[in-house]
Design a protein around this motif. Sequence first.
Motif, mmCIF file in Angstrom:
data_model
loop_
_atom_site.group_PDB
_atom_site.id
_atom_site.type_symbol
_atom_site.label_atom_id
_atom_site.label_comp_id
_atom_site.label_asym_id
_atom_site.label_seq_id
_atom_site.Cartn_x
_atom_site.Cartn_y
_atom_site.Cartn_z
ATOM 1 N N ASN A 35 0.843 -1.189 0.000
ATOM 2 C CA ASN A 35 0.000 0.000 0.000
ATOM 3 C C ASN A 35 0.877 1.238 0.000
ATOM 4 O O ASN A 35 1.941 1.272 0.584
ATOM 5 N N SER A 36 0.404 2.231 -0.682
ATOM 6 C CA SER A 36 1.253 3.401 -0.819
ATOM 7 C C SER A 36 0.463 4.641 -0.427
ATOM 8 O O SER A 36 -0.670 4.821 -0.845
ATOM 9 N N ASP A 37 1.026 5.429 0.377
ATOM 10 C CA ASP A 37 0.380 6.681 0.752
ATOM 11 C C ASP A 37 1.089 7.802 0.016
ATOM 12 O O ASP A 37 2.272 8.008 0.197
ATOM 13 N N ASN A 46 -10.183 2.369 5.275
ATOM 14 C CA ASN A 46 -9.358 3.561 5.447
ATOM 15 C C ASN A 46 -10.241 4.812 5.503
ATOM 16 O O ASN A 46 -10.114 5.718 4.699
ATOM 17 N N ASN A 69 -9.808 11.768 0.903
ATOM 18 C CA ASN A 69 -9.037 10.533 0.887
ATOM 19 C C ASN A 69 -9.729 9.512 0.014
ATOM 20 O O ASN A 69 -10.904 9.241 0.197
ATOM 21 N N SER A 123 -9.367 5.631 -1.545
ATOM 22 C CA SER A 123 -8.632 4.364 -1.512
ATOM 23 C C SER A 123 -9.238 3.348 -2.462
ATOM 24 O O SER A 123 -10.455 3.211 -2.528
ATOM 25 N N HIS A 161 -4.748 6.125 -2.172
ATOM 26 C CA HIS A 161 -4.174 4.922 -1.583
ATOM 27 C C HIS A 161 -4.614 3.717 -2.397
ATOM 28 O O HIS A 161 -5.719 3.701 -2.922
#
Lengths: 493, 255
Positions: A2-4, A84, A381, A383, A415
């Motif tokens: 997972n990449s933020d 998330n 946000n 995801s 994300h």
Amino acid sequence: MNSDLYLPAANDRNDEPGIIERTVLNEYKYGFVTDIEADEAPKGLDENIIRFISAKKNEPEWMLEWRLKAFRHWLKMEEPTWANVSYTPINYQDIIYYSAPKQKVNPANLDEIDPELRRTFEKLGISLDEQKRLSGVAVDAVVDSVSIGTTFKKQLAELGIIFCSMSEAIREHPELIKKHLGSVVPITDNFFAALNAAVFTDGSFCYIPKGVRSPMELSTYFRINAENTGQFERTLIVAEEGSYVSYLEGCTAPMRDENQLHAAVVELITMDNAEIKYSTVQNWYPGDKEGVGGIYNFVTKRGICKGVNSKISWTQVETGSSITWKYPSVILKGDNSVGEFYSVAVTNNYQQADTGTKMMHLGKNTKSRIVSKGISAGFSNNSYRGLVHVSKGATNARNFSQCDSLLLGDKCGAHTFPYIEVKNNTAMVEHEATTSKIGEDQIFYCNQRGIDNETAVALIINGFAKEVMNQLPMEFAVEAQKLLAISLEGSVG
Amino acid sequence: MLNIRNLHARIDGKNILKGINLEIKAGEVHAIMGPNGSGKSTLASVLAGRKEYEVTEGSVDFLGKDLLDLSPEARAGEGLFLAFQYPIEIPGLSTTNFIKTAVNEVRKYRGENALDAVGFLRLMKEKMAIMNIDQSLLSRSLNEGFSGGEKKRNEIFQMAMLQPRFAILDETDSGLDIDAIRIVANGVNKLRNKDNAVLVVTHYQRLLDYIVPDFVHVLYNGRIVKSGTKELALELEERGYDFIRSENHIGEEVK
């Protein structure tokens, strides 16, 4: 895995805020309230409320038992926290679980629909007047807890197609409902699905008999109107052998400072050589610029390709809701069956979306395709969460996944949580992912050709989302394109 | 048409343009030449309104309006066009759709009605013939996967579609072979008339064999240090930029 990603602003060298940072209030077009008296249950949830709902709908005893079983199971379950997203805990005793506009429920004649409700739908761009419909789209109109009318029922019935509200289906087609309801999403499946099974109030039922191609798009338009209510609808689509249907779903809600819960369940079933194409344009009220209000959209959608060579395709354009928690999935049980998931999810201001899909490969030569396009702006946000599962017996399973994220500004997040489980070594699973940012240079290029910032962003995001938008039926495509632009209005310039 | 007076501009606190004076009249073609880093592309960007550049002094009058006071899209509406040195890619957006939006936005700015599908198609067909450009290129995503030559040809095609009063060609020849230069230059020449003007920004003289300028200016260290006719370009080609440097070494030291 997972990449933020929080990318710096492209134009932070300037003292004045960049065009992408200057946010103005965006207008939600559907935020009005219809002033109509409602027949409501008292706030709160217990077995009496469930009996109340069941009685209101004149349900048979077996349906009530099904609900109570779900409710008793739900009491033992915990609300999931793995997504998330973050929100203040929901008080399930502070929600009204049944609210119906006071009119004759499901009038036999469409002319009997309350004029106020008819006007509401006209304002939303949905005509309940069969004569006025330009193209062949049959509509089931659901307000709060009940369906207020379904168009083109007669014409569809001539082909053996059943298209009606879920309440009516329970009364008129109990054998089909008993057989299929909860067969794809069991009442114990997850917290919100169990809650839905206990308190669901309406939704649509479509049944396409063997060998029939539905001559028109079937659609349900969901409208939340009443205050303090939750909307819990259930949709079930069964496509018998060799049949085909394209189904559309749209939704809007008034602007309010309180959050409202929408917890729906959708089940799709395709038999041998059948195909269901399911498209959603989700535009629930997203909350205001500061993140106050908006719909919690916690939805379980799942289809099963039961028969060989069958196909289920999900297309979703998600622009609304303050929180979206939704994973339209396909169980690929029949050999050679195909599952598809095309998604555009837009988040702006303080919206949160955790959305994706599950592709469960059980049968041989099963194929799945995932195309997810996430667009984040403001402080939002976004995801993508997906699972590709290939079981032991799924010889020659194929999957291709493409997850792209586009960021506007430097305060939002994108994300990706892709999970892959492969238990058969003949499987081929491919995953591609990209993250990009709308560049100041792209906007300047458009500006130099005479195109202002808003239009430039609309062009860029529609280009980004094109592969998914192309999957939408014509009737929806133009509206959806405009919706994308409106959702991001004010996120630049 | 365009009158630049004592124009100073900087980026990231660094002064790039240090007093440009230039007047361009309708029907004229001017060329700006100069070594790398002399400020050629900065001048093009400042005229088009790139906001990373800060104008610290001077004025630009364009057709009687204060150009520096206008947004980039308003400048385009007034008839200013910049052919980019590095045209930008927009994945998924068809070139045709982009150009149609641009044409109609500019028409809207001028208070004209938007072209309908038929009217737009007619205009496009006409310009495609002039520019010798292929339909297949225009249905592809804007500049995505285009070769260097295709990108530059697409820039000039957009110029043909937008019919600007004043066009700036920023290093349109860079990265092109001689055949591609000829095609692009032919396109530009076909668009020239007594009512419009062109500013050609280039490092090399060779483009000027095809687009013949009325005036040539040498930009050096943020200032125009020499102006002349076509022959000046040839002289530069022969002697290189070093002779300019030696003639101007004092200016360089003072900065």
